[in-house]
Write an enzyme that holds these catalytic residues in place. Structure first.
Site, PDB file in Angstrom:
ATOM      1  N   LEU A 187      57.590 -14.649 -22.864  1.00 26.12           N
ATOM      2  CA  LEU A 187      57.538 -15.476 -21.790  1.00 26.12           C
ATOM      3  C   LEU A 187      56.499 -15.361 -21.556  1.00 26.12           C
ATOM      4  O   LEU A 187      55.344 -14.926 -21.000  1.00 26.12           O
ATOM      5  CB  LEU A 187      58.604 -15.781 -20.400  1.00 26.12           C
ATOM      6  CG  LEU A 187      60.734 -15.369 -20.984  1.00 26.12           C
ATOM      7  CD1 LEU A 187      61.044 -14.832 -20.251  1.00 26.12           C
ATOM      8  CD2 LEU A 187      60.256 -17.408 -20.859  1.00 26.12           C
ATOM      9  N   HIS A 188      55.560 -16.441 -21.264  1.00 22.52           N
ATOM     10  CA  HIS A 188      54.044 -16.887 -20.271  1.00 22.52           C
ATOM     11  C   HIS A 188      53.346 -18.252 -19.976  1.00 22.52           C
ATOM     12  O   HIS A 188      52.988 -18.203 -19.906  1.00 22.52           O
ATOM     13  CB  HIS A 188      53.091 -16.062 -21.985  1.00 22.52           C
ATOM     14  CG  HIS A 188      53.100 -16.816 -22.521  1.00 22.52           C
ATOM     15  ND1 HIS A 188      53.955 -16.762 -23.870  1.00 22.52           N
ATOM     16  CD2 HIS A 188      52.084 -17.513 -22.929  1.00 22.52           C
ATOM     17  CE1 HIS A 188      53.658 -18.416 -25.121  1.00 22.52           C
ATOM     18  NE2 HIS A 188      52.386 -18.898 -23.948  1.00 22.52           N
ATOM     19  N   ARG A 189      54.422 -19.065 -20.025  1.00 16.77           N
ATOM     20  CA  ARG A 189      54.277 -20.156 -19.216  1.00 16.77           C
ATOM     21  C   ARG A 189      53.470 -20.537 -18.416  1.00 16.77           C
ATOM     22  O   ARG A 189      54.711 -20.023 -17.491  1.00 16.77           O
ATOM     23  CB  ARG A 189      54.936 -21.564 -20.221  1.00 16.77           C
ATOM     24  CG  ARG A 189      55.473 -21.665 -21.550  1.00 16.77           C
ATOM     25  CD  ARG A 189      54.275 -22.609 -21.879  1.00 16.77           C
ATOM     26  NE  ARG A 189      54.300 -22.367 -23.433  1.00 16.77           N
ATOM     27  CZ  ARG A 189      53.412 -22.336 -24.295  1.00 16.77           C
ATOM     28  NH1 ARG A 189      52.003 -22.380 -23.831  1.00 16.77           N
ATOM     29  NH2 ARG A 189      53.479 -22.158 -25.241  1.00 16.77           N
TER      30      ARG A 189
END
Ligand code: UD1
Ligand code: UDP
Length: 362
Positions: free
Chosen positions: A204-206
Site C-alpha cells: 500500500l502506497h497510494r
C-alpha cells in the site's frame, strides 16, 4: 551510424516494464542509452531491480531525489534538457505514469524529439491521482503509443489520438513476470519472513490511503481486522512508513511489516499467498496473471481488464476484512484461466519491432 534511443526510468514500476524492451532492442539496429532520473534511490526501490532483472547499468543517473511534484518534475526536466540537447536522440522511450515519465515527455516534445510511451491509454478518470495527469499529458505528446489492453485503445480513440500512432503490443510487465517465474521460490520467501503456510500479502502506497492521518488510521484499522483472521506480510513502501507507524500499524502480532522486497522475493511471496491486498498498479496485473485473488483498496482502477478478465476486485477500507473472509473461505482459483489478450511474454519483442521500424524511417 545507427539511431540513438534513450530510455527514461526513475521509479520502481519503470524497471520491470523497461527490461524486456531494452533486451529486445539489443538485437536491433539502434544504439540504446538508459537514463535513471533518481526519483527512487533506496537500494531496495531501485538497484535491486537492476541486479535481478538484468538491466544494464544506467549510463547516467540524474539523482533528482524526492520533493514536491513541481520540484521533482522540474528538476528532471532541467537535467534532461541538457542531455537531450547534446545527445539529440532519434527517440525517447518513457514508461508508465510516474513523474519521470511526464517530465521526459515534456522535454522531448519541446525539443522536437519523438516520444514512445510504453503503457499508453490507461485511465482511472480520476484527476486527483497524480498518475492520471501524467498519463494524459504523456499520451497527448507521444508519437508511438504502446497499449497493454484493449480498453486503452478505446480510451485513446475517445481522446482523438490518431490510431496510426497506437500499437496494441501487450504488457511488458508480464514479459518480466513470465521470464522470472522459474525463480519464484515460495518456501524460501516464507522461511525468510517466518510465515506460516496460510498468509496474505499487502502492499500500500497510494496518497489516498497513506498520506492523510485519518486515511492512514482507517487503513491500519482495516488491516488489523484482517490480521485477526490470518497472518499478513506487508513490505512497506517508504511513502507510508511514518503515517502508518503513527497510526499503530506495528501493534498487531499477526501483521508482519518488512522493508520493500526485491522483485524475485516479492513475487515469490505473492505466488504463495492466499490473497493480496493492494493499491499498486503493477500488482493488480501480476496477481491476475498468477491467479491469486487481489483486493484493491481503491475507488476505481485504470486497469479494468484485471477485474473483467482477472482476479481483481475493488474494495473499501470498510469492507476489506469481510472481503478477505470470503476469499479465504472460497480458496484459490483453479489453474488454466483465460488471461488478458497479448499478455504472453512477447510484448517487448513487439514494441522493439515497431521502434526499429520507426527510427529506420524518421
Ligand atoms: C511514485 C509514483 C507512483 C508509483 C510509485 C511506485 C509519481 C507521482 N508517483 O510514488 O505513481 O506508484 O512511485 O512505487 O511519480 N522515498 C524514499 N526512498 C526512495 C523513494 C522515495 O524514502 O527511494 C520516499 C520519500 O520520502 C518520498 C516519498 O517516498 O518523498 C514518495 O516518493 P515519490 O517518488 O515522490 O512518490 P511515490 O509515492 O514513491
Ligand atoms: N514490487 C517489488 N517489491 C515490493 C513491492 C513491489 O518488487 O516490495 C514490484 C512489483 O512487481 C510491482 C512493482 O514493484 O508490480 C511496481 O510496484 P509499485 O506498487 O511500486 O508501483 P505501481 O505499479 O503502483 O505504480
Amino acid at each position: 551510424m545507427s539511431v540513438q534511443v534513450i530510455h527514461i526510468t526513475g521509479a520502481r514500476p519503470n524497471f520491470p516494464k523497461a527490461a524486456p524492451v531494452i533486451r529486445a532492442l539489443d538485437g536491433c539496429h539502434v544504439r540504446q542509452q538508459l537514463v535513471h532520473t533518481g526519483q527512487h534511490y533506496d537500494e531496495r526501490m531501485s538497484e535491486v531491480f537492476f541486479r535481478q532483472l538484468g538491466l544494464p547499468e544506467p549510463e547516467l543517473n540524474l539523482a533528482v531525489g524526492s520533493g514536491s511534484h513541481a520540484f521533482q518534475t522540474g528538476e528532471i526536466m532541467n537535467r534532461l534538457e541538457r542531455l537531450f540537447q547534446t545527445a539529440r536522440p532519434g527517440l525517447v522511450v518513457v514508461y508508465g505514469d510516474v513523474n519521470s515519465t511526464v517530465a521526459a515527455a515534456l522535454v522531448a516534445a519541446k525539443l522536437g524529439i519523438p516520444i514512445a510511451h510504453v503503457e499508453a491509454g490507461l485511465r482511472s478518470f480520476n484527476r486527483s491521482m497524480p498518475e492520471e495527469v501524467n498519463r494524459l499529458v504523456t499520451d497527448r505528446l507521444s508519437d508511438l503509443l504502446f497499449a497493454t489492453s484493449p480498453d486503452a485503445l478505446v480510451n485513446l480513440g475517445n481522446e482523438g489520438i490518431n490510431a496510426d500512432r497506437v500499437f496494441f503490443t501487450g504488457n511488458p510487465m508480464i514479459d518480466t513476470l513470465m521470464a522470472n517465474l522459474h525463480r519464484f521460490d515460495v518456501a524460501a520467501a516464507r522461511a525468510q519472513l517466518s510465515l506460516p503456510e496460510r498468509y496474505v500479502v499487502a502492499t500500500l502506497h497510494r496518497p489516498s490511503n497513506v498520506d492523510n492521518p485519518g486515511d492512514a488510521a482507517e487503513l491500519v484499522k482495516a488491516l488489523h481486522a484482517v490480521a485477526d483472521q490470518t497472518h499478513i506480510v506487508l513490505p512497506l513502501h517508504p511513502r507510508g512508513r511514518n503515517s502508518l507507524a503513527d497510526a499503530g500499524l506495528f501493534l498487531h502480532p499477526n501483521l508482519r511489516v518488512a522493508d520493500p522486497l526485491g522483485y524475485v522475493e516479492f513475487l515469490s511471496l505473492v505466488r504463495g499467498a492466499k490473497a493480496v491486498l493492494t493499491d499498486s498498479g503493477g500488482v493488480q496485473e501480476e496477481t491476475t496473471m498468477l491467479g491469486i485473488p487481489c483486493l484493491t483498496l481503491r475507488d476505481e482502477t485504470e486497469r479494468p481488464v484485471t477485474v473483467t478478465q482477472g482476479t481483481n476486485r475493488l474494495v473499501t477500507r470498510e469492507n476489506l476484512a469481510e472481503e478477505v473472509r470470503g476469499v479465504l473461505a472460497a480458496g484459490h482459483r483453479a489453474a488454466g484461466w483465460p488471461t488478458p489478450p497479448l499478455w504472453d511474454g512477447r510484448a517487448g519483442a513487439r514494441i522493439a519491432e515497431v521502434i526499429e521500424r520507426f527510427v529506420g524511417t524518421h
